[in-house]
Design a protein around this motif. Sequence first.
Motif, PDB file in Angstrom:
ATOM      1  N   GLU A 126      -4.553   3.268  -6.127  1.00 26.60           N
ATOM      2  CA  GLU A 126      -3.694   4.056  -5.310  1.00 26.60           C
ATOM      3  C   GLU A 126      -3.462   5.295  -6.216  1.00 26.60           C
ATOM      4  OE1 GLU A 126      -3.371   3.500  -2.251  1.00 26.60           O
ATOM      5  OE2 GLU A 126      -4.454   1.523  -2.222  1.00 26.60           O
ATOM      6  N   PRO A 127      -2.755   6.368  -5.396  1.00 29.45           N
ATOM      7  CA  PRO A 127      -2.772   7.594  -6.150  1.00 29.45           C
ATOM      8  C   PRO A 127      -1.663   7.443  -7.194  1.00 29.45           C
ATOM      9  CG  PRO A 127      -2.039   7.817  -3.763  1.00 29.45           C
ATOM     10  CD  PRO A 127      -3.026   6.612  -3.977  1.00 29.45           C
ATOM     11  N   LEU A 128      -0.636   6.744  -6.890  1.00 27.74           N
ATOM     12  CA  LEU A 128       0.459   6.396  -7.836  1.00 27.74           C
ATOM     13  C   LEU A 128      -0.050   5.749  -8.853  1.00 27.74           C
ATOM     14  CD1 LEU A 128       3.865   5.808  -5.937  1.00 27.74           C
ATOM     15  CD2 LEU A 128       3.168   7.858  -6.895  1.00 27.74           C
ATOM     16  N   ARG A 187       1.866   5.087  -2.203  1.00 29.85           N
ATOM     17  CA  ARG A 187       1.387   6.280  -1.663  1.00 29.85           C
ATOM     18  C   ARG A 187       2.640   7.228  -1.556  1.00 29.85           C
ATOM     19  NH1 ARG A 187      -3.414   4.254   2.225  1.00 29.85           N
ATOM     20  NH2 ARG A 187      -4.529   3.418   0.452  1.00 29.85           N
ATOM     21  N   ILE A 235       0.803  -1.214   0.023  1.00 33.93           N
ATOM     22  CA  ILE A 235      -0.221  -0.027   0.068  1.00 33.93           C
ATOM     23  C   ILE A 235       0.915   1.080   0.067  1.00 33.93           C
ATOM     24  CG2 ILE A 235      -1.632   1.173   1.208  1.00 33.93           C
ATOM     25  CD1 ILE A 235      -3.020  -1.066   0.361  1.00 33.93           C
TER      26      ILE A 235
END
Lengths: 358, 380
Positions: free
Chosen positions: B230-232, B8, B4
């Motif tokens: 996920e943001p990436l 991020r 995770i």
Amino acid sequence: MNARDDSKGGTVRAGYVRPLDIRNGRIDMGHGAGGRAASQLIEEIFLAAFDNPFLRQGNDGASLAIPQGSRLVMATDAHVISPLFFPGGDIGALSVHGTVNDVAMMGATPLWLSASFILEEGFPLADLKRIVQSMAAAAREAGVAVVTGDTKVVEQGKGDGVFISTTGVGVVPHGIDVSGANARPGDVILLSGTVGDHGVAVLSQRESLEFETTIVSDTAALNGLVADMLAVCPAIRTLRDPTRGGVATTLNEIARQSGVGMLLDEAAIPVKREVDAACELLGLDPLYVANEGKLLAIVPPEHADAVLAAMRAHSHGADAARIGVVQEDAHHFVQMNTRFGGRRVVDWLSGEQLPRIC
Amino acid sequence: MKYIDEFRDGDVARKIADRLATEARGDRQYSFMEFCGGHTHAISRYGVSELLPTNVRMIHGPGCPVCVLPIGRVDMAIKLALEHDVIVCTYGDTMRVPASDSLSLTKAKARGGDIRMVYSAADALTVARDNPERQVVFFAIGFETTTPPTALAILRAQREGLKNFSVLCCHVLTPSAITHILESPEVRQYGTVPIDGFIGPAHVSIVIGAAPYEHFAEEYRKPVVIAGFEPLDVMQAILMLVRQVNDGRAHVENEFTRAVDRDGNLAAQQKVSEVFELRPSFEWRGLGEVPYSALKIRPAFAEFDAERRFDVGYKPVADNKACECGAILRGVKKPTDCKIFGTVCTPENPIGSCMVSSEGACAAHYAYGRFKDIPVKVSA
């Protein structure tokens, strides 16, 4: 719960002979009828656990002497929780901690509690005894006395086992002024430890959610921690325990009360890995999950280091951290610099925090 | 958290942001639609938009299952609970979707309806087993992600011979919705919604694979990059889309290789086709009737179909006139273009469905991003 219910007066043993069958007995409507059964319940379960001079007087209320020159603080809280027993605590301890903390967050020393029980017909006496003993232990540890109370019994199906309502009274020493309205731009926001432990511990015990976790509730009385903090900085502006709605909602409340904004640093907010993982799984945000043994403090910047050190020296504040600053903001937004490098609003919780679908 | 935190990492995000700033050409605009509400949520929650060059715009698509659920469907579930004395089980977000008569499932529950939030279709089955004297209906909503568990619940109910379990099926299909958007006049003719490419759904693609998007890429000349939540993942997908646009390519690329392959989960697809068949037409909130865009229960499983078991016919109900959810779901308008956003319509009192789920475009913008544009009065 006053001992006057006893037909012979005082707390002298009533006319019954056979003691309560704690192992197999259950609450029935007679326990709430005010007669001999009620008296027996009070004496064998409540008085036995809470024993103190105020209760022993057997009056309808408690007569309390207040130290001269101090201010009185009163707070009340109703406790309904499912399940009643959870990792790290139960409704009994919780009902003491919750109210003790509400009084302590006013900068007061909690001294006395009232306890009111609504019991459901059919509730096992053994569970009730366990809950009451847990309450009594929590009260002793916090240095408060349960000085008055009441019990009612409702028919089966009209309660949820047991509801407990507690009211706490404490005194504020001269020179202390702690309030949600006191935060000022430039102040530092301190948090006493990891967030979300209580909420996740309770959630993990809910019926349909059978995830394994070692997380236990953080439920605790924080008056000792508060006393240590006030000892190094009587000028603490605001104290608040972030219970339901979590840290996010509590900070929004303070921002509105004080007419200020706040800027948090996500990387500085302590979260246990297991709590983070459970929240990730359920689509919840730990900032909104309930805590029962944590506090937020807003302190003038020049005192922040000293208060933080005092917090870390106390067992309930070992993981304390500086998580943000108070700033001017006409909209009273709580904002956060994310670990990812962006910035976002940390909003009020709206309704219940619901798990996302996928 | 392993698997995770790596996705991020702020330092990596800044590196991708630098690459985007270098590679996005200054002489043109880039508009990409993230179809899925999960992406909308990630973009808002982590402040991804702030890391994008000003000429790269993200358009929120209709991929939030709660947002596209029409009022009439929620009315059916409420009717089952209040008029047929049925135990209605459903996922959390669904509880607050506004319905007719100022009701929602949450409000209907307060009026005495036995409505229960469950975490899975299997939990609804357990409720049925535990209450043999009551009828239990699972109000099943969602895209391809939540459809296989519903199919499994029906198959298990049949195997166990459960007589008190049925499903109000409102499962919808992603590819049909994307086609609908690409065929909409705003995109095809008027050009009010320039879409240069799509971020393809993550969880949906785990089930259906990458292949169903190849058609869009080819026929409509729109690149698709399937990305995780996920943001990436999202940042990387945007960079991949910018590169395709710059090169004049329109392919399906897969950023989410750790979970998605070309064919998807064949076992799940088999269970879904065993239990469900296509509906000729289904109303989506904000999009109207979309042909072959949803599933219904096959006649072989008729006894588990709540629409056949109970007399609760579907009646379409118009949205509140002031609400712009429809235009927002099609990417024609932004949440802040709606007159009632943040004033009459708030997460506490959602008028439109986009304000309900945290995946909804309006709720995500209200909760995380509104400080950037308009001052909104906060009520307790």
